[in-house]
Design a protein around this motif. Structure first.
Motif, PDB file in Angstrom:
ATOM      1  N   MET A  13      35.954  55.787  40.254  1.00 27.36           N
ATOM      2  CA  MET A  13      36.410  54.434  41.330  1.00 27.36           C
ATOM      3  C   MET A  13      35.855  53.374  40.715  1.00 27.36           C
ATOM      4  O   MET A  13      36.087  52.484  40.010  1.00 27.36           O
ATOM      5  CB  MET A  13      36.115  54.583  42.586  1.00 27.36           C
ATOM      6  N   ALA A  14      34.577  53.592  40.133  1.00 27.66           N
ATOM      7  CA  ALA A  14      33.588  52.411  39.016  1.00 27.66           C
ATOM      8  C   ALA A  14      34.386  52.579  37.736  1.00 27.66           C
ATOM      9  O   ALA A  14      34.861  51.601  37.555  1.00 27.66           O
ATOM     10  CB  ALA A  14      32.033  53.140  38.906  1.00 27.66           C
ATOM     11  N   ASP A  15      35.004  53.078  37.235  1.00 26.60           N
ATOM     12  CA  ASP A  15      35.843  53.388  36.139  1.00 26.60           C
ATOM     13  C   ASP A  15      37.085  52.216  36.651  1.00 26.60           C
ATOM     14  O   ASP A  15      37.440  51.245  35.596  1.00 26.60           O
ATOM     15  CB  ASP A  15      36.448  54.981  35.551  1.00 26.60           C
ATOM     16  N   ILE A  16      37.836  52.637  37.730  1.00 23.23           N
ATOM     17  CA  ILE A  16      38.886  51.605  37.506  1.00 23.23           C
ATOM     18  C   ILE A  16      38.329  49.914  38.013  1.00 23.23           C
ATOM     19  O   ILE A  16      39.037  49.403  36.895  1.00 23.23           O
ATOM     20  CB  ILE A  16      39.976  52.530  39.069  1.00 23.23           C
ATOM     21  N   LEU A  17      37.682  50.064  38.559  1.00 22.30           N
ATOM     22  CA  LEU A  17      36.864  49.369  39.495  1.00 22.30           C
ATOM     23  C   LEU A  17      36.528  48.039  38.353  1.00 22.30           C
ATOM     24  O   LEU A  17      36.777  46.975  38.140  1.00 22.30           O
ATOM     25  CB  LEU A  17      36.058  48.538  40.239  1.00 22.30           C
ATOM     26  N   MET A  18      35.809  48.357  36.892  1.00 15.78           N
ATOM     27  CA  MET A  18      34.996  48.079  35.579  1.00 15.78           C
ATOM     28  C   MET A  18      36.732  47.218  34.730  1.00 15.78           C
ATOM     29  O   MET A  18      36.101  46.499  34.683  1.00 15.78           O
ATOM     30  CB  MET A  18      34.686  49.082  34.717  1.00 15.78           C
ATOM     31  N   HIS A  19      37.677  48.593  34.391  1.00 15.87           N
ATOM     32  CA  HIS A  19      38.517  47.992  33.603  1.00 15.87           C
ATOM     33  C   HIS A  19      39.503  47.108  34.501  1.00 15.87           C
ATOM     34  O   HIS A  19      39.332  45.665  33.922  1.00 15.87           O
ATOM     35  CB  HIS A  19      39.879  49.304  33.723  1.00 15.87           C
ATOM     36  N   TYR A  20      39.363  47.358  36.024  1.00 13.54           N
ATOM     37  CA  TYR A  20      40.336  45.893  36.635  1.00 13.54           C
ATOM     38  C   TYR A  20      39.397  45.100  36.036  1.00 13.54           C
ATOM     39  O   TYR A  20      40.112  43.648  36.449  1.00 13.54           O
ATOM     40  CB  TYR A  20      39.984  46.241  37.714  1.00 13.54           C
ATOM     41  N   MET A  21      38.144  44.625  36.048  1.00  9.76           N
ATOM     42  CA  MET A  21      36.952  43.635  36.422  1.00  9.76           C
ATOM     43  C   MET A  21      36.937  42.980  34.871  1.00  9.76           C
ATOM     44  O   MET A  21      37.641  41.528  34.785  1.00  9.76           O
ATOM     45  CB  MET A  21      35.869  43.711  36.909  1.00  9.76           C
ATOM     46  N   THR A  22      37.281  44.195  33.934  1.00 11.44           N
ATOM     47  CA  THR A  22      36.741  43.752  32.659  1.00 11.44           C
ATOM     48  C   THR A  22      38.464  42.303  31.696  1.00 11.44           C
ATOM     49  O   THR A  22      38.219  41.995  30.988  1.00 11.44           O
ATOM     50  CB  THR A  22      36.473  44.964  32.039  1.00 11.44           C
ATOM     51  N   SER A  23      39.609  43.992  32.039  1.00 12.03           N
ATOM     52  CA  SER A  23      40.433  43.042  32.043  1.00 12.03           C
ATOM     53  C   SER A  23      41.459  41.927  32.374  1.00 12.03           C
ATOM     54  O   SER A  23      41.876  41.206  32.005  1.00 12.03           O
ATOM     55  CB  SER A  23      41.725  44.580  31.937  1.00 12.03           C
ATOM     56  N   SER A  24      41.786  42.492  34.039  1.00 13.57           N
ATOM     57  CA  SER A  24      42.511  40.926  34.621  1.00 13.57           C
ATOM     58  C   SER A  24      41.836  39.782  35.367  1.00 13.57           C
ATOM     59  O   SER A  24      42.284  38.534  34.575  1.00 13.57           O
ATOM     60  CB  SER A  24      42.962  41.655  36.120  1.00 13.57           C
ATOM     61  N   GLU A  25      40.769  39.838  35.189  1.00 11.04           N
ATOM     62  CA  GLU A  25      39.727  38.884  35.949  1.00 11.04           C
ATOM     63  C   GLU A  25      38.499  38.761  34.549  1.00 11.04           C
ATOM     64  O   GLU A  25      37.846  37.545  33.767  1.00 11.04           O
ATOM     65  CB  GLU A  25      38.131  38.781  36.785  1.00 11.04           C
ATOM     66  N   GLN A  26      38.873  39.193  33.373  1.00  8.39           N
ATOM     67  CA  GLN A  26      38.167  38.864  32.093  1.00  8.39           C
ATOM     68  C   GLN A  26      36.785  38.421  31.997  1.00  8.39           C
ATOM     69  O   GLN A  26      36.632  37.473  31.207  1.00  8.39           O
ATOM     70  CB  GLN A  26      38.858  37.396  31.440  1.00  8.39           C
ATOM     71  N   LEU A  27      36.247  38.981  32.782  1.00 13.98           N
ATOM     72  CA  LEU A  27      34.804  39.157  32.495  1.00 13.98           C
ATOM     73  C   LEU A  27      34.118  40.900  32.785  1.00 13.98           C
ATOM     74  O   LEU A  27      35.142  41.715  33.161  1.00 13.98           O
ATOM     75  CB  LEU A  27      34.409  38.861  34.875  1.00 13.98           C
TER      76      LEU A  27
END
Ligand SMILES: [Zn+2]
Length: 302
Positions: free
Chosen positions: A143-157
């Motif tokens: 779950m942490a990997d999924i959310l990290m990927h999301y924040m970094t790619s979609s939210e650009q943070l």
């Protein structure tokens, strides 16, 4: 250990962090219904993540994380509101065999058809305003990997996330590099971010669960000067109510509502999140579909 969300800022770099521990909240979330251990692990991590992201956004409303799985887990929901109250529920496929060693992918994305959405529903939604929804790709093993990927790619943070849950506790940790005033990434502090992020990535799942905020903050960042911090309580709370149940039944339509009447001519429903029981008599159900009731509901929905 107490149920708290700790927020902190670093002095030498625009980086913010959060640490959440939910021993009692996590017990209360499961007081009504228990699930197999592998499901509870994901659920606890999702609850911790919902608190981290909700606090991170400082948004006046509810943050809802919802996974529609295509495997043994059909639905997994964790919700956190601006006052840091959380609730969660899961729905499992009937007769599904769930073992302790099943992976996240095996539980929610068996055939690659799982869907994960994060919805932000403002408290005072304006007429015609849709809640914001972000689709989270199920990329990653945890779950942490999924959310990290999301924040970094979609939210650009640039974001570091660690999540963990067992029988006694659910916990989460987040570090995020803040954009500079132009909205882009601040290169001046890149190496400081790298240092802080590196330290953050060393935090183990078990270490996160078993140590309180002070211990972890000291252990991880004793060399990094920190600025302000706040610590707020987090707790379980459900937002179900007789009015919401009545609205839900009204939306089903009169035919379906009538079909729900049992042999005692009552509609009995239980809240999926807390188990609270609601009963409506046939007369009360009928009353929901009078023209006056419809006008009242419409005025509330629009
Ligand atoms: Zn409830």
């Amino acid at each position: 250990m107490s149920d708290t969300l700790h927020r902190f800022l670093f002095k030498d770099a625009p980086v913010k962090g959060e640490l959440v521990h939910l021993p009692k909240t996590w017990r209360d979330v499961r007081a009504y219904r228990r699930y197999p251990a592998a499901v509870e692990k994901i659920m606890g991590e999702l609850v911790a993540a919902s608190a981290l992201l909700c606090a991170n956004l400082k948004f006046d409303g509810s943050l809802v994380m919802q996974i529609h799985g295509d495997g043994p887990i059909i639905l997994l929901v964790a919700e956190c509101r601006a006052d840091l109250t959380v609730r969660a529920t899961a729905k499992l496929r009937e007769n599904a065999v769930i073992t302790d060693d099943m992976t996240l992918a095996q539980l929610i994305n068996t055939n690659g058809q799982g869907r994960f959405a994060i919805t932000l529903d403002p408290n005072n939604r304006q007429e015609g305003q849709q809640p914001y929804q972000g689709i989270v790709p199920l990329t990653g093993e945890s779950m942490a990997d999924i959310l990290m990927h999301y924040m970094t790619s979609s939210e650009q943070l640039d974001t570091v996330i660690q999540l963990s849950a067992d029988d006694d506790n659910a916990a989460g940790f987040l570090l995020q590099r803040l954009p500079d005033h132009g909205g882009g990434m601040n290169t001046e502090f890149a190496s400081t971010w790298d240092d802080i992020a590196h330290i953050g990535r060393t935090l183990g799942a078990d270490e996160l669960l078993k140590n309180d905020t002070d211990t972890l903050m000291h252990r991880l960042f004793w060399e990094q000067p920190r600025d302000t911090h706040t610590t707020e309580p987090v707790q379980f709370a459900c937002t179900c109510s007789p009015t919401k149940v009545a609205n839900m039944i009204t939306l089903l339509g009169e035919d379906e509502a009538t079909d729900m009447l049992d042999d005692n001519l009552e509609v009995n429903v239980s809240c999926d999140f807390c188990g609270q029981h609601y009963m409506l008599s046939a007369a009360q159900v009928h009353e929901l579909f009078t023209p006056e009731a419809n006008a009242h509901l419409n005025s509330k929905l629009h």
